[in-house]
Design an enzyme around this catalytic site. Structure first.
Site, PDB file in Angstrom:
ATOM      1  N   THR A  53     158.033  14.244  26.526  1.00 27.03           N
ATOM      2  CA  THR A  53     157.639  15.819  26.536  1.00 27.03           C
ATOM      3  C   THR A  53     156.583  16.650  28.384  1.00 27.03           C
ATOM      4  O   THR A  53     157.097  17.396  29.000  1.00 27.03           O
ATOM      5  CB  THR A  53     156.624  16.129  25.622  1.00 27.03           C
ATOM      6  N   THR A  54     155.803  15.258  28.531  1.00 29.91           N
ATOM      7  CA  THR A  54     154.559  15.572  29.590  1.00 29.91           C
ATOM      8  C   THR A  54     155.226  15.682  30.314  1.00 29.91           C
ATOM      9  O   THR A  54     154.603  15.557  31.431  1.00 29.91           O
ATOM     10  CB  THR A  54     153.689  14.911  29.025  1.00 29.91           C
ATOM     11  N   TYR A 116     167.450  22.234  20.787  1.00 34.61           N
ATOM     12  CA  TYR A 116     168.014  23.307  20.833  1.00 34.61           C
ATOM     13  C   TYR A 116     169.606  23.809  19.803  1.00 34.61           C
ATOM     14  O   TYR A 116     169.912  24.784  19.424  1.00 34.61           O
ATOM     15  CB  TYR A 116     168.818  23.890  22.566  1.00 34.61           C
ATOM     16  N   TYR A 142     160.959  10.583  17.804  1.00 32.20           N
ATOM     17  CA  TYR A 142     159.955  11.416  18.075  1.00 32.20           C
ATOM     18  C   TYR A 142     160.300  12.418  17.897  1.00 32.20           C
ATOM     19  O   TYR A 142     161.252  13.482  18.108  1.00 32.20           O
ATOM     20  CB  TYR A 142     160.583  11.421  20.194  1.00 32.20           C
ATOM     21  N   ARG A 147     159.442  21.945  19.490  1.00 37.57           N
ATOM     22  CA  ARG A 147     160.165  21.997  20.362  1.00 37.57           C
ATOM     23  C   ARG A 147     161.230  21.848  20.302  1.00 37.57           C
ATOM     24  O   ARG A 147     161.928  22.540  21.127  1.00 37.57           O
ATOM     25  CB  ARG A 147     159.503  21.022  21.503  1.00 37.57           C
ATOM     26  N   LYS A 171     157.242   9.351  16.330  1.00 37.70           N
ATOM     27  CA  LYS A 171     155.848   9.518  16.607  1.00 37.70           C
ATOM     28  C   LYS A 171     156.249  10.842  16.381  1.00 37.70           C
ATOM     29  O   LYS A 171     157.086  11.655  17.060  1.00 37.70           O
ATOM     30  CB  LYS A 171     156.062  10.126  18.588  1.00 37.70           C
ATOM     31  N   ILE A 213     149.585   9.333  20.721  1.00 38.40           N
ATOM     32  CA  ILE A 213     150.784   9.073  22.294  1.00 38.40           C
ATOM     33  C   ILE A 213     150.038  10.234  22.797  1.00 38.40           C
ATOM     34  O   ILE A 213     150.913  11.448  22.988  1.00 38.40           O
ATOM     35  CB  ILE A 213     152.514   8.910  22.723  1.00 38.40           C
TER      36      ILE A 213
END
Length: 309
Positions: A53-54, A116, A142, A147, A171, A213
Site C-alpha cells: 500500500t505504501t 474493489y 495481506y 482499503r 499482515k 509492517i
C-alpha cells in the site's frame, strides 16, 4: 532458494514498507529507491517490502512494479529478507507478479486481498489457493479491509493455512483486535502475524506476533525496529516507552491517506522529491505545517521560523 522454515525464522521484526519515490516528472526514481533501501538496512530494519500500500502499486504500470521489485532485491543483496507486494485486483496479474518475485529471488511475497471486487470468502479461498499452488515461494496474505472493502475471515485464513504449506503468515491492517487474536488461535502460534496498524505494532508482539509492517518505518527506521529489538530482548519497559514515543508521529502520518503524508515528510527530510501521481496528491499546506512541526519535535527537520509561535 531458502526453505520455508528458514524464511519463517528470518521474517521477524520491522519489515519496512518502502515508498516508491518519483522524480519531478513523476517517473520512478530507482536510484533513490536503492538509496532508501540501503538507509533502511543500515538503520536496522529487519526486512524490506516494496509495492505494498505504501508503495502506491495502483499508481504504477506493470513494468514499473516489476522493476521496483528487481531494484529492491538487487539493492538488499541478501542482507535482509525482501518481501514484495505482488497482489492486485486482477488474478492473472497477481499470478504473474508472484511467479516473477520467485524467479527474481525474493524471500517471500505479500498478496493483498483483492480490492474493489468484494469477492466472497469462497472466492478468496480459491484466489489465494491458486496462487499458493503456482509457486514455491512463501506467501504472506495481506488483509486490509479499510482499503479492500472485504475482510478475510479467520475461518478462511485458517483453511488456507491448513491447505497451503507456503502460506506462512498474514499482515493484518485490521483494527478489530479480537479478530487478530483469533488468527493465532485458529492458525497456530507458529503462524507469522504482522501488524499493519501502527498503534497495534507493540500489542501485536504481546499476543505472539512476529513483527509489523509499519509505514512509520519510512521516517524513523531505527526507532521502529528498536521496538521489536527491545521486546525480543525482554526489555518490555523500553519497548513500551518507544511505542508511546512514536505515537505523535504515527498520528500525524495518517491524517491524510497513506503515503501522502509520508512523502511530504520525506521531502522535508531531504530523502526524496515529494511527488505522487494523481489521483493521489500531497497533503494540504496546513497539514504539511503540522507534519513539519512533529518532525521537528523528533529533531528530524528544523522548524521554520515563520511557524514558531
Amino acid at each position: 532458494m531458502k526453505t520455508i522454515e528458514e524464511v519463517k525464522r528470518e521474517l521477524r521484526g520491522s519489515i519496512a514498507p518502502i515508498i516508491t519515490p518519483f522524480q519531478e516528472d513523476e517517473s520512478v526514481d530507482y536510484e533513490t529507491l536503492s538509496s532508501l533501501i540501503n538507509w533502511h538496512i543500515e538503520s536496522g530494519s529487519h526486512g524490506i517490502s516494496v509495492t505494498g500500500t505504501t508503495g502506491e502499486p495502483s499508481s504504477l504500470t506493470l513494468s514499473e512494479r516489476e522493476r521496483v521489485m528487481e531494484t529492491a532485491i538487487q539493492s538488499a543483496k541478501g542482507r535482509v529478507p525482501v518481501v514484495p507486494g505482488t497482489g492486485s485486483t486482477n488474478h492473472q496479474e497477481t499470478l504473474h507478479l508472484t511467479k516473477l518475485a520467485q524467479e527474481m529471488g525474493a524471500d517471500a511475497a505479500m498478496v493483498i486481498v483483492p480490492y474493489y471486487n468484494k469477492p466472497s470468502q469462497h472466492a478468496l479461498y480459491k484466489h489465494f489457493k491458486t496462487i499458493a499452488d503456482s509457486v514455491d515461494i512463501p506467501l504472506i496474505v495481506y488483509n486490509i479491509p479499510g482499503r479492500t472493502a472485504v475482510n478475510l475471515e479467520v475461518s478462511t485464513l485458517a483453511r488456507l493455512n491448513e491447505d497451503c504449506r507456503n502460506i506462512i503468515g498474514v499482515k493484518e491492517s485490521n483494527k478489530d483486535f479480537e479478530h487478530i487474536n483469533r488468527v493465532l488461535l485458529h492458525c497456530g502460534r507458529d503462524f507469522l502475524l504482522y501488524s499493519g496498524i501502527e498503534l497495534l505494532c507493540y500489542p501485536m508482539l504481546a499476543i505472539g506476533g512476529a513483527g509489523y509492517i509499519s509505514a512509520t518505518a519510512n521516517i524513523m527506521p531505527g526507532k521502529v525496529a528498536e521496538v521489536y529489538n527491545a521486546w525480543e530482548a525482554g526489555r518490555v519497559d523500553d519497548a513500551l516507552k518507544l511505542h508511546y514515543d512514536l505515537m505523535p508521529l504515527n498520528d500525524v502520518l495518517f491524517k491524510d491517506t497513506n503515503p501522502a503524508p509520508l512523502k511530504a515528510a520525506l521531502g522535508m527530510m531531504g530523502k526524496i522529491t515529494p511527488k505522487l501521481r494523481l489521483p493521489m496528491d500531497l497533503p494540504s499546506d496546513a497539514l504539511q505545517q503540522e507534519i513539519r512541526s512533529v518532525l521537528a519535535s523528533y529533531d528530524l527537520v528544523k522548524q521554520k521560523e515563520s511557524e514558531v509561535k
